[in-house]
Design an enzyme around this catalytic site. Sequence first.
Site, PDB file in Angstrom:
ATOM      1  N   GLY A  53      -5.932   4.723  -1.213  1.00  0.00           N
ATOM      2  CA  GLY A  53      -6.199   5.336  -2.511  1.00  0.00           C
ATOM      3  C   GLY A  53      -6.146   6.839  -2.555  1.00  0.00           C
ATOM      4  O   GLY A  53      -6.523   7.440  -3.570  1.00  0.00           O
ATOM      5  N   ASP A  87       2.271  15.002   2.578  1.00  0.00           N
ATOM      6  CA  ASP A  87       1.993  13.572   2.767  1.00  0.00           C
ATOM      7  C   ASP A  87       2.413  13.116   4.155  1.00  0.00           C
ATOM      8  O   ASP A  87       2.928  12.014   4.341  1.00  0.00           O
ATOM      9  CB  ASP A  87       2.679  12.719   1.688  1.00  0.00           C
ATOM     10  CG  ASP A  87       2.224  11.264   1.719  1.00  0.00           C
ATOM     11  OD1 ASP A  87       1.130  10.996   2.230  1.00  0.00           O
ATOM     12  OD2 ASP A  87       2.973  10.394   1.245  1.00  0.00           O
ATOM     13  N   ALA A 104       6.403   0.491  -1.206  1.00  0.00           N
ATOM     14  CA  ALA A 104       6.543   1.778  -1.881  1.00  0.00           C
ATOM     15  C   ALA A 104       7.982   2.114  -2.252  1.00  0.00           C
ATOM     16  O   ALA A 104       8.262   2.568  -3.362  1.00  0.00           O
ATOM     17  CB  ALA A 104       5.973   2.881  -0.994  1.00  0.00           C
ATOM     18  N   CYS A 131       4.917   1.594 -10.139  1.00  0.00           N
ATOM     19  CA  CYS A 131       5.310   0.182 -10.090  1.00  0.00           C
ATOM     20  C   CYS A 131       6.741  -0.038 -10.597  1.00  0.00           C
ATOM     21  O   CYS A 131       7.515  -0.783  -9.985  1.00  0.00           O
ATOM     22  CB  CYS A 131       4.354  -0.670 -10.922  1.00  0.00           C
ATOM     23  SG  CYS A 131       2.654  -0.692 -10.308  1.00  0.00           S
TER      24      CYS A 131
END
Length: 717
Positions: A203, A327, A571, A640
């Site tokens: 998350g 990231d 992903a 999504c």
Amino acid sequence: MNQIGLQRCLFASLLLSAAISGHAMATPTSPAAVDGARISAADNEPGNWMTTGRTYDEQRYSPLKKINDGNVDKLGLAWSYKLDIDRGVEATPIIVDGVMYTTGPFSIVYALDARDGKLLWKYDPQSDRSRAGEACCDAVNRGVAVWNGKVYVGVLDGRLEAIDAKTGQKVWSVDTRTDPSRSITITGAPRIVKGKVIIGNGGAEFGVRGYITAYDAETGKQDWRFFTVPGDPKEMPKGKGMEIAAKTWFGDNYAKQGGGGTVWDSMSYDPELNLLYIGVGNGSSWNPRIRSEGRGDNLFLSSIVAINPDNGEYVWHYQTTPGDAWDYTATAHIMLVDMEINGKQRKVLMQAPKNGFFYVIDRATGELLSAKNFIPINWATGVDMKTGRPIRNEKVSDYWKDPEKKARLIQPAFWGAHDWQPMSYNPATGLVYIPAHIMSAMYQDVEGAPPRSKFKSIYQLDVNTGMMPEDPEGLRKIADTWTGKLIAWDPVKQEARWEVPYSTIFNGGTLSTAGNLVFEGTANGRVVAYTADKGTKVWESPANTGVMAAPVTYEVDGEQYVTFMAGWGGAFSTFAGALSLQAGVKPNAQVLTYKLGGIAKLPALKDRFADRKPEPPKLTGTTAQIDQGRELFNGSCSQCHGINAISGGVVPDLRTLSKENHERFLGIIYGGRIPDGMPSFQGHLDLQQAEAVHQYLIKRAYDLQDQLAAAKKTASK
């Protein structure tokens, strides 16, 4: 005979087989009779695969060799099992005494007869599917843990549950969330150490504070919790770890956003040192200017942390990417190996995280022994061996310091040089087999600190990654630069021994065996075996879908099997649907198990979206309205349905909405479609914003119509 009766007969036959073969079994009449001693002695019963990495050291190496480089070309499908939901499949199956325990999308657990794939029982935890939009990377799950007759699964909506391994009935359930208002999810597989079930959470992209928790395996009672980033700076930090970390954060925005640092995947354990090693994820937000005033290392983001599993206390850490802004999580697979380095036997930990460096670390002390980039990178030029810190190429990497806020092309990009797909190690060759990514993206600082939102991906708000044009030609150019490879890496010499190139990123994890083999599934729908020493391809078979998970091998009744959990999703196929399409595969969630001489037929693929065509109403939106809709869609829906409304096929492509769905668009937006995981956007998008999104989708439907017409015209020439 019912399922429970069938399973009892199965275990009775296994007891007889064990008696005949002379192999010892811990309480063999009881299913999933696994404990720490049995896992530690896993090489004594190589036919089983009792924990995620097969052994506590997570090497993903099997001593089995009945299938080897001399006969692997005779491998054929033994059996297959169709999972319930066609979304991403990332699980590592657990096989104990002839029973396979595995998971599919939305954390559904399956117990299968490992000989023939017959279902023994199925457990659906009824994950709150309305929260699928709050999960970073599809409704995936990476598998279960087993211990003392129970099966443990982390549920997407944040629960940890124990299941009776004999009956498939729930034993206990706990909510692992520290704050139910935050988008805390679970996709990783639990590990069990000394009777404690250990699980982290996901998350970070949606604004949470990272932590990892240990629960009593028998009762579900919380034993300890280790936070990976500090909490409110106004409060005194608790514990040695937080005392160290608090000094590396600045301001208070990280507390409002959550800080990140989620432990969403990798763990390993050394019983001799009694140390648990965890991989920590990225920051929330990505942008250090917003997160921590552009200052500080921000511990323990993108770090490997050693913890005492008895009490959850900090022991040591190594930060792979101080002040992470790209990231570059350190949640990739962590493995433990004893090897000779410079004439000295060392107990090492190895990881190839997203930032592109392969690390060899002393696992007792955290001392860096060596580091070398295993793919081309431009964000750093190396690692300083005196300080252990990367030598950043600041002219390229530090986008948040640019007063003109220009976009910078950085490699690797946010899915890194190596993501969650597990690597493996072969002690005979001394090589590590890494499923690597080659990718880059533009990073650009964006003004302001975005509000935390459970639907908005933070990297869409505080860092413009600018990677997705709408036009097909622009997409093709990007796709050509996003490739993959399987790398056989020498961790002592820190160099590649051999490589196999792939056409796209997100190929599967690897398995290495004593048969001089490396097995891997691919993003373009194949399962493949290579020789471990030279990388020669010696077997290949179609999978009818993309394969991301790492395969396993096991033995029952003297027969060796190889299993691939297959199913496209995750992903890459959701968020980057436009680039995912280059793989040419569709979701098809299934278990594929092979043996020598197998003659089963691969089930045909059924594409549930194959007949959908654009049916747009008249486009009435203004240019400004459509531009606003694009921004809102990419900020709220792309996680999504794909950037610029191009789906990779896991969820519906919204450019192909039916006439009826266009007419009831607001009803879908505000009512949600919970069975499919579509949440309600009531309170998140007002009527004007919802209409802007709708107009953008109408415009994209007409774009698709034009592309289809052009393709048809070209094909007819």
